[in-house]
Design an enzyme around this catalytic site. Structure first.
Site, PDB file in Angstrom:
ATOM      1  CG  LEU A   1       0.051   0.636   3.180  1.00 19.80           C
ATOM      2  CD1 LEU A   1       0.328  -0.821   2.840  1.00 19.80           C
ATOM      3  CD2 LEU A   1      -0.332   0.788   4.636  1.00 19.80           C
ATOM      4  CD  GLU A   2      -0.644   3.349  -3.384  1.00 18.14           C
ATOM      5  OE1 GLU A   2      -1.886   3.396  -3.210  1.00 18.14           O
ATOM      6  OE2 GLU A   2       0.023   4.289  -3.851  1.00 18.14           O
ATOM      7  CB  THR A   3      -5.033  -0.570   1.593  1.00 17.82           C
ATOM      8  OG1 THR A   3      -5.599   0.740   1.572  1.00 17.82           O
ATOM      9  CG2 THR A   3      -4.104  -0.707   2.798  1.00 17.82           C
TER      10      THR A   3
ATOM     11  CB  THR B   1       0.263  -3.662  -3.267  1.00 22.92           C
ATOM     12  OG1 THR B   1      -0.309  -2.379  -3.533  1.00 22.92           O
ATOM     13  CG2 THR B   1      -0.713  -4.755  -3.700  1.00 22.92           C
TER      14      THR B   1
END
Length: 580
Positions: free
Chosen positions: A291-293, A216
């Site tokens: 960026l958020e993994t 996300t």
């Protein structure tokens, strides 16, 4: 969305969770000596010495790569920047995009660190550097946190050990971009102003709700970004980025900041104010992505997602270079002459969009610990559906810029912040009496406990008074005809959510330095009231409407004292003045 397309989304996301071993071929086959620590053992993330050694090796091997030290960090070790340029020219130029990628601001979220190590190697080995993009990568930003390895992120699905969120001073560096207390931040700001990037990526890992998405992200808050840059980012760059991510098997979603108990309730856009990295970048017409993994997904899946995301941004910067450059240039000129600036925004729930979300059904059951109701997500019940998305922010506070700000030289910390962030200042050549508009701080709220070492002010109320004030040779004049106007206004206007006032830079002005002795001032006050009918009327009206005031002799004396020449004019006077 068709059922077939939805099925492909689910299949792509789920395959990343159960088949992480399939990711490594995507990076390209390499000989053993060329493998990163992560590639040698995918349960590990590189340590700080391994990271720097890796980039030093690439610097020695390739003329198109350069590793430089850009300053010190709070732990005493240097902060590095790795530059990639096809033409071996490592400075920003008006004819090419500068893309800045930041890793390890939270070293417990290390996927970007390992992904970028592989990505730069592969770009150099394949000789696929874009000719019209300067790639600048911070290998690891929070050096102190990186050295403080452990397993502090409970339930994170790998790696075996990793760094800590706080830096050597236990600061969250992603809250430091305005107050700039950390040496890391000061070095970053100086580097940012030297590079003047157009696009920025900050690599992170998210916790929270469970869902199918490995990846996300949120973009710079569109409603505070310059319209030229914002319109391009939202209508062209992001849709193209999403297409590339889907093609690589990573269907994205907005950062999961949900409105209710679960994501099905809807997602809320993230208001990245200037304290955050992307909010800071936006002050200079640079659009960015956080960026958020997802930390519950296998570590190899998260590293692969970071790799794919950063590579996609590079390719889009290459393809869209001329448009990106033209947009920032136009935005800089617009900001130079812009008259009004938004200081604070609030979510507008009346404007709702929707997004496709790949989630898991949420339910409740008794807790094995407390016996009370607890939330859980059932991975045997995946779903694909449209959920509400609120991502419009309306203006809460707006201000017209003055012609100039005047700042006494006593406030050197503020002067240093402005200079480091590219603001042009002039010094007064002689002592000068000026009539300026002065703010008085009438009200504000502060928390009971510190936030990042500060009792940050909010809800600031001011009144304005025109005053002749004596300034001195060496005091500073800040004209507001600069591309840095957004930074200038948002930091110097005290009502701003991340202003210098909010971050306690000017708290000494809130202290009263002189007082009265009650038993002596009683006689003076009586004489003043006797000789000033207007003051007597104000006192009587206050007593008639305020019972506590009427019952406090000291409050009434102070009321009179504040309306006499004895009361200091500098109390609560904000020491940054507006010259119109």
């Amino acid at each position: 969305m068709t059922k077939r397309f939805a099925f492909i989304f689910r299949l792509a996301a789920l395959s990343l969770c159960i088949l992480p071993c399939l990711f490594l071929p995507v990076f390209g086959q390499t000989k053993a000596p060329d493998l990163t620590p992560y590639e040698r053992d995918t349960t590990q993330t590189a340590t700080y010495p391994q990271i720097i050694e890796w980039y030093q090796k690439l610097d020695r091997q390739y003329d198109q790569a350069k590793l430089i030290e850009i300053g010190k960090t709070d732990i005493g070790k240097p902060l590095h920047l790795f530059l990639l340029a096809a033409d071996k020219q490592f400075t920003s130029r008006p004819d090419r995009v500068t893309l800045l990628i930041n890793n390890g601001i939270h070293p417990g979220e290390p996927e970007g660190i390992d992904a970028c190590m592989m990505l730069v190697r592969n770009l150099l080995k394949a000789n696929k550097l874009p000719k019209n993009v300067l790639i600048a990568i911070v290998p690891v930003y929070n050096v102190g946190g990186s050295l403080n390895r452990g397993v502090s992120r409970v339930n994170q699905n790998g790696p075996a050990s990793y760094g800590f969120r706080g830096n050597a001073r236990n600061l969250n560096l992603n809250r430091d971009f305005i107050k700039a207390e950390a040496e890391n931040t000061k070095a970053f700001q100086a580097m940012f102003q030297s590079l003047k990037p157009q696009v920025f990526v900050d690599n992170h890992t998210s916790d929270g709700a469970d869902y199918q998405h490995v990846l996300t992200y949120f973009a710079t808050q569109k409603d505070k970004l310059n319209p030229t840059v914002s319109g391009y980012m939202t209508t062209r760059f992001q849709p193209e980025l999403d297409k590339l991510l889907i093609a690589k098997g990573f269907p994205p979603a907005p950062y999961v900041n949900h409105a209710g108990d679960t994501p099905e309730s809807g997602l809320v856009g993230y208001n990245d104010t200037p304290r955050y990295s992307t909010g800071y970048a936006a002050l200079f017409n640079c659009f960015g992505f956080t960026l958020e993994t997802h930390m519950w997904k296998p570590f190899p899946a998260r590293v692969e997602a970071s790799y794919v995301f950063d590579e996609a941004v590079i390719r889009l910067c290459e393809r869209e270079a001329q448009t990106i450059l033209a947009n920032q240039k136009q935005a800089n000129e617009a900001v130079r002459t812009q008259k009004s600036f938004v200081l604070n925004t609030k979510l507008d729930r009346s404007k709702t969009d929707s997004v496709t979300f790949l989630g898991y059904a949420a339910a409740y059951k008794p807790s094995d610990v407390s016996g009370l109701k607890r939330l859980y997500y059932d991975r045997s019940k995946p779903f694909t559906k449209r959920v509400p998305y609120w991502n419009t922010f309306s203006v809460e506070t707006k201000v017209d810029k003055p012609h100039s700000y005047v700042i006494p030289q006593a406030w050197q910390e503020v002067i240093g912040e402005l200079k480091r962030n590219g603001v042009q200042l002039q010094t007064l050549s002689k002592d000068t009496l000026m009539t300026v508009s002065a703010y008085y701080i009438m009200d504000y709220k502060s928390p009971q406990r510190p936030y990042e070492g500060h009792f940050i002010h909010s809800g600031v109320k001011v009144r304005t008074e025109m005053q002749p004030i004596q300034f001195y040779k060496g005091d500073y004049l800040v004209q507001t005809d600069q591309p840095t106007n957004r930074y200038i206004v948002e930091t110097l206007e005290p009502q701003g959510v991340d202003s210098f006032f909010a971050w306690n830079f000017f708290d000494s002005t809130l202290d009263q330095k002189e007082y009265f002795s009650n038993y002596i001032f009683e006689d003076t006050a009586a004489e003043l009231v006797k000789n000033d009918p207007s003051l007597r009327k104000q006192l009587d009206e206050k007593r008639a409407t305020d019972k506590a005031f009427a019952e406090s002799a000291n409050a009434q004396l102070d009321f009179i004292y504040q309306r006499t020449p004895y009361y200091e004019k500098t109390h609560n006077r904000y020491p940054v003045y507006r010259l119109n």
